[in-house]
Design a protein around this motif. Sequence first.
Motif: not given
Length: 68
Positions: A43-68
Amino acid sequence: MDIIKPWYTSRTIWASIVTVASAGAAAVGIPIDVDESVVLTDTILQTVAAVSGLIAIFGRLAARTRIR
């Protein structure tokens, strides 16, 4: 071991944390079975995976530069 991964994705690390927490809980009078420890680790591993995925998504949405 050529593959490098973050510590928080290591099943061994989380199993060790759950083992220490289970021992601590047992020391203060809260019994935890081995089967419960396995489920808790998963359960902890699944939670950590879900949270890290959400952080990556929100981090990309909040980014100020484009990805090439």
